[in-house]
Design an enzyme around this catalytic site. Structure first.
Site, mmCIF file in Angstrom:
data_model
loop_
_atom_site.group_PDB
_atom_site.id
_atom_site.type_symbol
_atom_site.label_atom_id
_atom_site.label_comp_id
_atom_site.label_asym_id
_atom_site.label_seq_id
_atom_site.Cartn_x
_atom_site.Cartn_y
_atom_site.Cartn_z
ATOM 1 N N THR A 69 0.844 -1.195 0.000
ATOM 2 C CA THR A 69 0.000 0.000 0.000
ATOM 3 C C THR A 69 0.877 1.242 0.000
ATOM 4 O OG1 THR A 69 -0.105 0.059 2.417
ATOM 5 C CG2 THR A 69 -1.836 -1.168 1.271
ATOM 6 N N ARG A 209 -7.385 8.882 4.072
ATOM 7 C CA ARG A 209 -7.534 8.181 5.337
ATOM 8 C C ARG A 209 -8.749 8.738 6.067
ATOM 9 N NH1 ARG A 209 -5.034 4.750 3.389
ATOM 10 N NH2 ARG A 209 -3.090 3.755 4.083
ATOM 11 N N GLU A 238 -13.269 1.790 10.439
ATOM 12 C CA GLU A 238 -13.314 0.666 9.498
ATOM 13 C C GLU A 238 -12.893 -0.615 10.221
ATOM 14 O OE1 GLU A 238 -10.964 1.277 5.970
ATOM 15 O OE2 GLU A 238 -11.799 3.265 5.613
ATOM 16 N N HIS A 255 -13.401 1.768 0.938
ATOM 17 C CA HIS A 255 -11.934 1.879 0.903
ATOM 18 C C HIS A 255 -11.358 1.114 -0.291
ATOM 19 C CE1 HIS A 255 -8.166 2.435 3.666
ATOM 20 N NE2 HIS A 255 -7.873 2.647 2.397
ATOM 21 N N TYR A 259 -8.075 0.434 -5.602
ATOM 22 C CA TYR A 259 -8.174 -1.000 -5.860
ATOM 23 C C TYR A 259 -8.198 -1.376 -7.328
ATOM 24 C CZ TYR A 259 -8.566 -3.514 -1.445
ATOM 25 O OH TYR A 259 -8.281 -4.127 -0.257
#
Length: 382
Positions: A69, A209, A238, A255, A259
């Site tokens: 990430t 974030r 989360e 989130h 992706y």
């Protein structure tokens, strides 16, 4: 060649195949990873759902940790370095994916693209890998940007200024890492006081974030003001986001802004190379999987620039589909199942390719201004 025992998050794509030459890979649920599972591990590969700290690593033989990430707020770097545990992240791996997410939101929110291409302003909080790429693409489109990042020399980007000015923009895009210490902590950077001063009609997009915005304060603000528009991909708490806040925002997702399939593969490759470097191992020379293929896109709109750009972006990635899946799953399941559903949506996320992987097939039919706009968005126009 030395072989290592590797524990990896099951949601890192192609991790077992890419790391096969380096060692034996066992994939696990990153959210539920325990110290017991690391008792024989040399290498730990994670994503943002795993908190890597003394509680997880103490008493284990792990000597290297890598996160696939951009962000590192889930890594206790001070602990890692104090205990001679190497670490690496994948800066920039999914930055283009996050920019695509923002552009899809621009195209989906009614009238926003028209406003920005006329005389609107985008405020960017955080000019790291995501923020500066967003700035580049918006600038190519002719959209005015201002930015805030106290950690970057103002000489590097002429658009850098103070936070108050950025929060007066028509659109506020949050791409700051989450920090709670230092001279400029980002935790609750947009608190109740700052949120209350936001201009009527402002669009707030958080794909960085969750805790950079005080979610409770935002929920209260949205309950009082229907003039604001909000797009949230990240959430405090989360995988248990506030359901009342979810109901209040205009577009929501679990989130997944970063992706894209391409971004995930890039992250896997970056942490593989970092692992080889750390252990002084020669990397396998196989090419990263599925990174050089292109897809074809043919447009029906040939002359209207804004309509063509909207058609192109939403044909490749429509944020509204993520919103529908997210709401449909979380709002219609039992409260105790919401965290499971949140993670299921991420684990089973549909394959999404980045805009830069699409080649416009019918260029000869398009107006020159349309082609210019598509190039600025990142599409292949040749």
């Amino acid at each position: 060649m030395t072989r290592f025992t590797i524990i990896a998050d099951e949601n890192i794509p192609n991790v077992a195949q890419r790391f096969a030459g380096l060692g034996d890979v066992t994939t696990v649920n990153g959210r539920k990873l325990s110290s017991q599972q690391l008792q024989q591990a040399d290498i730990l590969l994670v994503r943002s759902v795993t908190q890597v700290d003394q509680h997880l690593l103490a008493g284990t033989p792990v000597s290297f940790v890598a996160t696939a990430t951009i962000g590192t707020d889930h890594l206790d770097i001070d602990y890692l370095e104090a205990n001679n545990i190497g670490w690496a992240s994948a800066p920039g791996c999914n930055a283009n994916s996050v920019v695509d997410y923002v552009l899809s939101a621009f195209c989906r929110l009614q009238g926003l693209l028209e406003l920005l291409l006329a005389d609107g302003t985008v405020g960017i909080v955080g000019m790291g890998n995501v923020g500066h790429r967003l700035y580049q693409r918006l600038s190519n489109l002719g959209i005015r940007c201002i930015a805030y990042d106290p950690l970057i020399d103002p000489k590097r980007y002429p658009i850098l200024g103070d936070l108050d000015a950025v929060l007066k923009a028509d659109v506020i895009c949050l791409h700051a890492p989450l920090t709670s210490t230092g001279a400029h902590p980002s935790f609750h950077l947009l608190d109740a006081e700052r949120l209350a001063d936001i201009n009527p009609g402002t669009v707030i997009i958080n794909a960085g974030r969750g805790a950079v915005i005080d979610n409770k304060a935002l929920k209260e603000l949205l309950s009082q003001r229907d003039d604001l528009c909000s797009v949230l991909d990240v959430w405090e708490g989360e995988p248990n986001p506030d359901m009342e806040l979810l109901k209040s925002v205009d577009l929501a997702s679990p989130h997944i802004a970063g992706y894209s399939h391409d971004g995930k593969l890039a992250g896997t490759e970056m942490i593989y190379q970092a692992s080889c470097d750390f252990f002084s191992q020669r990397p396998d020379t196989i090419a990263p999987l599925e990174t050089n293929d292109h897809l074809s896109l043919e447009l029906t709109e040939h002359y209207n620039v804004i309509a063509a750009m909207r058609e192109a972006v939403l044909s490749c990635y429509d944020i509204a589909q993520d919103d529908q899946r997210f709401r449909g799953s979380l709002l219609h399941c039992e409260p105790q199942q919401r965290a499971v559903e949140f993670d299921r949506l991420r684990k089973n996320y549909p394959v999404r390719r980045e805009l830069s992987r699409y080649r416009i097939a019918n260029l000869n039919e398009l107006d020159a201004a349309v082609i210019t706009g598509l190039k600025a968005l990142g599409f292949i126009c040749r």
